[in-house]
Write a protein that holds these residues in place. Structure first.
Motif, PDB file in Angstrom:
ATOM      1  N   ILE A 111     -17.226  19.298 -15.491  1.00 47.39           N
ATOM      2  CA  ILE A 111     -17.527  18.024 -16.192  1.00 47.39           C
ATOM      3  C   ILE A 111     -18.168  16.840 -15.263  1.00 47.39           C
ATOM      4  O   ILE A 111     -18.743  16.119 -15.524  1.00 47.39           O
ATOM      5  N   THR A 112     -17.966  17.071 -13.874  1.00 46.59           N
ATOM      6  CA  THR A 112     -18.564  16.372 -12.901  1.00 46.59           C
ATOM      7  C   THR A 112     -20.174  16.562 -12.938  1.00 46.59           C
ATOM      8  O   THR A 112     -20.975  15.562 -12.747  1.00 46.59           O
ATOM      9  N   VAL A 113     -20.449  17.834 -13.188  1.00 47.05           N
ATOM     10  CA  VAL A 113     -21.797  18.033 -12.955  1.00 47.05           C
ATOM     11  C   VAL A 113     -22.449  17.617 -14.235  1.00 47.05           C
ATOM     12  O   VAL A 113     -23.560  17.014 -14.470  1.00 47.05           O
ATOM     13  N   ILE A 114     -21.669  17.924 -15.539  1.00 50.65           N
ATOM     14  CA  ILE A 114     -22.133  17.241 -16.747  1.00 50.65           C
ATOM     15  C   ILE A 114     -22.327  15.869 -16.649  1.00 50.65           C
ATOM     16  O   ILE A 114     -23.393  15.288 -17.451  1.00 50.65           O
ATOM     17  N   MET A 115     -21.467  15.109 -15.811  1.00 54.69           N
ATOM     18  CA  MET A 115     -21.673  13.564 -15.802  1.00 54.69           C
ATOM     19  C   MET A 115     -23.150  13.255 -15.058  1.00 54.69           C
ATOM     20  O   MET A 115     -23.730  12.419 -15.344  1.00 54.69           O
ATOM     21  N   LEU A 116     -23.198  14.102 -14.009  1.00 53.73           N
ATOM     22  CA  LEU A 116     -24.382  13.901 -13.347  1.00 53.73           C
ATOM     23  C   LEU A 116     -25.894  14.061 -14.198  1.00 53.73           C
ATOM     24  O   LEU A 116     -26.698  13.322 -14.142  1.00 53.73           O
ATOM     25  N   ILE A 117     -25.564  15.472 -14.977  1.00 56.72           N
ATOM     26  CA  ILE A 117     -26.903  15.510 -15.947  1.00 56.72           C
ATOM     27  C   ILE A 117     -27.118  14.310 -16.675  1.00 56.72           C
ATOM     28  O   ILE A 117     -27.871  13.775 -17.180  1.00 56.72           O
ATOM     29  N   LEU A 118     -26.005  13.736 -17.422  1.00 59.19           N
ATOM     30  CA  LEU A 118     -26.030  12.757 -18.415  1.00 59.19           C
ATOM     31  C   LEU A 118     -26.499  11.493 -17.699  1.00 59.19           C
ATOM     32  O   LEU A 118     -27.269  10.418 -18.118  1.00 59.19           O
ATOM     33  N   ILE A 119     -26.187  11.160 -16.523  1.00 59.99           N
ATOM     34  CA  ILE A 119     -26.739  10.016 -15.717  1.00 59.99           C
ATOM     35  C   ILE A 119     -28.019   9.872 -15.551  1.00 59.99           C
ATOM     36  O   ILE A 119     -28.953   9.209 -15.590  1.00 59.99           O
ATOM     37  N   MET A 120     -28.718  11.291 -15.045  1.00 64.08           N
ATOM     38  CA  MET A 120     -29.914  11.557 -14.755  1.00 64.08           C
ATOM     39  C   MET A 120     -30.963  11.667 -15.970  1.00 64.08           C
ATOM     40  O   MET A 120     -32.059  11.630 -15.926  1.00 64.08           O
ATOM     41  N   THR A 121     -30.297  11.878 -17.022  1.00 65.56           N
ATOM     42  CA  THR A 121     -31.178  11.883 -18.317  1.00 65.56           C
ATOM     43  C   THR A 121     -31.481  10.560 -18.776  1.00 65.56           C
ATOM     44  O   THR A 121     -30.840   9.267 -18.795  1.00 65.56           O
ATOM     45  N   LEU A 122     -33.055   9.905 -18.728  1.00 70.80           N
ATOM     46  CA  LEU A 122     -33.387   8.789 -18.780  1.00 70.80           C
ATOM     47  C   LEU A 122     -33.270   8.290 -20.124  1.00 70.80           C
ATOM     48  O   LEU A 122     -33.327   8.964 -21.178  1.00 70.80           O
ATOM     49  N   ASN A 123     -32.981   6.815 -20.285  1.00 73.66           N
ATOM     50  CA  ASN A 123     -32.834   6.193 -21.653  1.00 73.66           C
ATOM     51  C   ASN A 123     -33.870   5.058 -21.485  1.00 73.66           C
ATOM     52  O   ASN A 123     -33.364   3.959 -20.771  1.00 73.66           O
ATOM     53  N   ASN A 124     -34.939   5.172 -22.271  1.00 75.90           N
ATOM     54  CA  ASN A 124     -35.955   3.915 -22.262  1.00 75.90           C
ATOM     55  C   ASN A 124     -36.319   3.891 -20.735  1.00 75.90           C
ATOM     56  O   ASN A 124     -36.556   2.671 -20.183  1.00 75.90           O
ATOM     57  N   GLY A 125     -36.538   4.974 -19.918  1.00 70.90           N
ATOM     58  CA  GLY A 125     -36.984   4.696 -18.596  1.00 70.90           C
ATOM     59  C   GLY A 125     -35.778   4.598 -17.670  1.00 70.90           C
ATOM     60  O   GLY A 125     -36.191   4.534 -16.354  1.00 70.90           O
ATOM     61  N   GLU A 126     -34.557   4.467 -18.184  1.00 75.34           N
ATOM     62  CA  GLU A 126     -33.353   4.204 -17.163  1.00 75.34           C
ATOM     63  C   GLU A 126     -32.387   5.297 -17.306  1.00 75.34           C
ATOM     64  O   GLU A 126     -32.189   5.845 -18.155  1.00 75.34           O
ATOM     65  N   ALA A 127     -31.817   5.405 -15.810  1.00 77.24           N
ATOM     66  CA  ALA A 127     -30.852   6.320 -15.723  1.00 77.24           C
ATOM     67  C   ALA A 127     -29.720   5.488 -16.538  1.00 77.24           C
ATOM     68  O   ALA A 127     -29.346   4.490 -16.459  1.00 77.24           O
ATOM     69  N   ALA A 128     -29.060   6.240 -17.469  1.00 77.39           N
ATOM     70  CA  ALA A 128     -27.898   5.548 -18.259  1.00 77.39           C
ATOM     71  C   ALA A 128     -26.897   6.746 -19.043  1.00 77.39           C
ATOM     72  O   ALA A 128     -27.263   7.930 -19.268  1.00 77.39           O
ATOM     73  N   LEU A 129     -25.853   6.018 -19.342  1.00 76.38           N
ATOM     74  CA  LEU A 129     -24.706   6.852 -20.124  1.00 76.38           C
ATOM     75  C   LEU A 129     -24.900   6.174 -21.602  1.00 76.38           C
ATOM     76  O   LEU A 129     -24.718   4.946 -21.641  1.00 76.38           O
ATOM     77  N   THR A 130     -25.331   6.979 -22.521  1.00 75.66           N
ATOM     78  CA  THR A 130     -25.516   6.159 -23.942  1.00 75.66           C
ATOM     79  C   THR A 130     -24.333   6.340 -24.632  1.00 75.66           C
ATOM     80  O   THR A 130     -23.216   7.009 -24.490  1.00 75.66           O
ATOM     81  N   ARG A 131     -24.241   5.702 -25.931  1.00 78.84           N
ATOM     82  CA  ARG A 131     -23.259   5.862 -26.994  1.00 78.84           C
ATOM     83  C   ARG A 131     -22.949   7.311 -27.021  1.00 78.84           C
ATOM     84  O   ARG A 131     -21.657   7.741 -27.508  1.00 78.84           O
ATOM     85  N   PHE A 132     -24.029   7.820 -27.565  1.00 74.36           N
ATOM     86  CA  PHE A 132     -23.795   9.351 -27.798  1.00 74.36           C
ATOM     87  C   PHE A 132     -23.190  10.152 -26.477  1.00 74.36           C
ATOM     88  O   PHE A 132     -22.406  10.978 -26.871  1.00 74.36           O
TER      89      PHE A 132
END
Length: 318
Positions: A111-132
């Protein structure tokens, strides 16, 4: 100055005595529920000791302090893995259960790896964790909790059918719950008093708020895990000591970050991805220590503490 020192002394006393009550209540609760102690460590104890991180991260998210919300979780997990387990090993070798090695520890790394993937997934050009992303993390948390309790009950039932042993004298139900409530309260209040006293002393000594935040406050939210695991190790309750750390790390990522990002999108900078990579490396190294010897011994504990000191030095000069 006298008030600050008083805060420190009273805080440490509450921390130690609260952890004492907490561990005793949790141990006897596992007997009452016929659930292995490490499952209680992964769930009840982990939940209780992670309340400070939850309060800090959720409040930070509501106030828009996104970097605090995510940095608190990453920093706390790094501290838990290296310092809490490392310090516990200095008092007594920390044996790691087979199920934790096979299931819970790899899950924590995953899940730490999953967290990294989610952080690196860009949201409007920014690294972010979204509501989804938050909802996904919360679903994973619910699955983890349900699986832990069900598998723990099944494991306990299998053991009891193989060998019946006389029940040991333990606390009645009401006293188990009372001990846990008193313990959690003591650990949380004691942690807050200790952090406040140490923070004011550090500022009085001329340290900047940034340095104090990176050191005293970050360590302060993990004091409950540290004291509870050390007390558990000294009482030869290794299952709770290890379960507390792994459970707290899982709780921090899935529940705290899940709840924080569900309340509002958490944007962050590149440092979060770097720090998460460090956390993954830390988890893998600790897992290898545990896997090789089926325990974390004193030499491994010393290495882990040195690694944390090196990482803290890197943070201060970054």
């Amino acid at each position: 100055m006298i008030l600050m020192i008083t805060f420190l002394i009273v805080g440490f006393i509450l921390l130690v005595k609260g952890a004492d009550f907490f561990v005793d209540g949790a141990c006897d609760l596992s007997e009452k529920l016929k659930i292995p102690a490490y499952v209680i460590g992964l769930t009840v104890v982990a939940f209780g000791t992670s309340l400070p991180e939850a309060a800090v991260s959720v409040t930070a998210s509501l106030q828009g302090s996104n970097e605090i919300a995510i940095g608190n979780v990453i920093g706390s997990n790094t501290f838990n893995t290296l310092v809490v387990l490392g310090t516990s090993a200095l008092f007594a070798p920390v044996a790691v259960k087979k199920n934790i090695l096979k299931r819970d520890f790899p899950f924590c790394i995953g899940i730490t790896v999953i967290m990294l993937i989610l952080i690196m997934t860009l949201n409007n050009g920014e690294a972010a964790l979204t509501r989804f992303d938050g909802i996904v993390l919360l679903i994973l948390f619910a699955v983890f909790m349900a699986f832990s309790v069900i598998s723990g009950r099944n494991e306990a039932a299998a053991i009891s059918t193989e060998s019946e042993s006389p029940e040991k004298e333990n606390l009645p139900w009401w006293k188990c719950i009372l001990y846990i409530i008193i313990g959690v309260s003591g650990v949380i209040v004691g942690g807050e008093l200790t952090v406040e006293g140490a923070k004011q002393l550090a500022l009085t000594a001329g340290l900047s708020e940034t340095v104090v935040g990176l050191t005293v406050v970050a360590v302060g939210t993990s004091l409950p895990e540290l004291v509870t695991s050390v007390v558990a190790a000294r009482k030869k309750q290794n299952d709770i000591a290890v379960g507390n750390v792994i459970g707290s790390n899982i709780f921090n990522i899935l529940f705290i970050l899940g709840m924080s990002s569900t309340l509002g999108t958490i944007t962050t900078d590149g440092h979060a991805a770097t720090d998460t990579l460090v956390l993954i490396g830390v988890c893998v190294i600790t897992y290898l220590f545990a896997l090789i010897n089926k325990k974390i011994n004193r030499p491994a504990g010393i290495v882990m503490i040195i690694l944390y000191l090196a990482y803290t030095s890197y943070l201060l000069i970054r």
